[in-house]
Design an enzyme around this catalytic site. Structure first.
Site, short mmCIF file in Angstrom:
data_model
loop_
_atom_site.label_atom_id
_atom_site.label_comp_id
_atom_site.label_asym_id
_atom_site.label_seq_id
_atom_site.Cartn_x
_atom_site.Cartn_y
_atom_site.Cartn_z
CB SER A 1 45.74 41.37 45.09
OG SER A 1 46.31 40.28 45.79
CB VAL B 1 30.76 47.17 39.92
CG1 VAL B 1 30.61 47.85 41.26
CG2 VAL B 1 31.42 45.80 40.06
CB ALA C 1 45.77 37.01 35.13
CB SER C 2 41.59 39.50 37.28
OG SER C 2 41.60 39.22 38.67
CE LYS C 3 41.68 42.09 43.06
NZ LYS C 3 40.88 43.30 43.33
CE1 TYR D 1 41.28 38.29 43.57
CE2 TYR D 1 43.50 37.77 44.34
CZ TYR D 1 42.34 38.53 44.43
OH TYR D 1 42.26 39.53 45.37
CB ILE E 1 43.75 41.83 54.34
CG1 ILE E 1 44.83 42.66 53.63
CG2 ILE E 1 42.91 42.69 55.28
CD1 ILE E 1 45.87 43.31 54.52
CG ASN F 1 36.73 46.87 48.17
OD1 ASN F 1 37.82 46.41 48.46
ND2 ASN F 1 35.60 46.35 48.63
#
Lengths: 248, 80
Positions: A143, A65, A158-160, A156, A189, A91
């Site tokens: 998230s 992607v 910060a990116s989400k 992680y 999850i 996703n």
């Protein structure tokens, strides 16, 4: 009558976990599913089997992607085969942890490259098709840590968090074209990615989940299905938490 | 229809202009060619030639003539 009968859907990161569950759920609801997987693996048989056992169909599309040309060719393939794209599920993602003192520039770039840029790249391509047809639903996977933060996950989370902001902006920009953009923010999850944090941290985190257990990929897929289907036709710019009442 | 005719038709349809307005036309020179009109023009060109333009090229598409230069490149291979 399925909730996605005849809808053309692209699900990225569909080789396992939430992506695989979403691809399966969509096919169960009658969708024409294009299941993206980054590395060429022999998943053709798996998706062909889905097509046999579900009202819808599923087909593997192998591309990264983050790569503009490869993603463009994939979307063009969908356009040539189906003439439209109704649903994009962004996703594909990566998660690596590091305490603040050990967050390198490379780690931040890696998280942003896949989790944010990969999603923006797909959003650009998909929305171009959706704008022409005057409809579409895009669902980004955020998230809980992108909304609330979590120790050890600076890059992680910060990116989400950026994905959540991108979702709200894209929803405003694409609403005039009839395109809805929403996000799902899963909590803890039970996926391979989540289990990579280790047993000890998992036990501590499960203790903070109101419903007292990890969620399943299928439960997240059901939330994604709601946002993909016409059930949510008046919902856009929302971040739907799927976390069992977790606090972190 | 020749590629030149397809190209002109995409401009005229997307921006609702006449053939006489095409030569020398620049981005944001007329009301219809704003950022929203730009994406409509890109969609019309992509449909006309069965291509998908790269983001850098969409940004670079600053005039009627520049568009032909971009589409003439090897990656699109449109001959005018």
């Amino acid at each position: 009558m399925g909730l996605l009968d005849g809808k053309v859907c692209l699900v990225t990161g569909a080789s396992r976990g939430i992506g695989a569950a979403t691809a399966r759920r969509f096919a169960e609801e009658g969708a024409v599913v294009y299941a993206n997987v980054r590395r060429p693996k022999n998943l053709d048989a798996y998706f062909e089997e889905l097509s046999v056992h579900c009202p819808g169909t599923a087909k593997a599309l192998y591309f990264d992607v983050r790569e503009g040309d490869a993603a463009k060719q994939a979307v063009m393939e969908i356009r040539r085969e189906q003439g439209r794209l109704d649903v994009l599920v962004n996703n594909a993602g990566v998660m690596k942890d590091a305490v603040i003192g050990m967050v390198s520039a490379g780690l931040v770039r890696e998280m942003y490259d896949t989790n944010l840029w990969g999603g923006v790249n797909m959003l650009q391509l998909a929305s171009k098709l959706m704008m022409r047809q005057g409809s579409g639903s895009i669902i980004n996977l955020c998230s809980i840590v992108g909304m609330e933060g979590n120790a050890g996950q600076t890059a992680y989370s910060a990116s989400k968090g950026a994905v959540a902001a991108m979702t709200k902006t894209a929803a405003k920009e694409l609403a005039p074209y009839g395109i809805r953009v929403n996000a799902v923010a899963p909590g803890m999850i039970d996926t391979d990615m989540y289990r990579s944090i280790g047993e000890e941290r998992m036990r501590a985190q499960i203790a903070k989940i109101g419903l007292g257990r990890l969620g399943t990929p299928e439960e997240v897929a059901d939330a994604v299905l709601f946002l993909a289907a016409d059930l949510s036709r008046y919902v856009t710019g929302e971040i739907l938490g799927v976390n069992g009442g977790a606090s972190i | 229809m020749t590629n030149q005719e397809k190209y002109n038709k995409a401009f005229m349809t997307a921006l609702e202009i006449t053939e006489g307005q095409l030569s020398g036309l620049k981005y944001q020179e007329i009301e219809a060619w704003d950022s929203v009109g730009h994406m409509g023009l890109v969609a019309a060109l992509e449909d006309a030639f069965d291509i998908m333009m790269d983001t850098d090229d969409i940004i670079d598409l600053s005039s009627y003539e520049k568009g032909m230069e971009i589409l003439s490149r090897e990656e699109y291979g449109i001959v005018f």
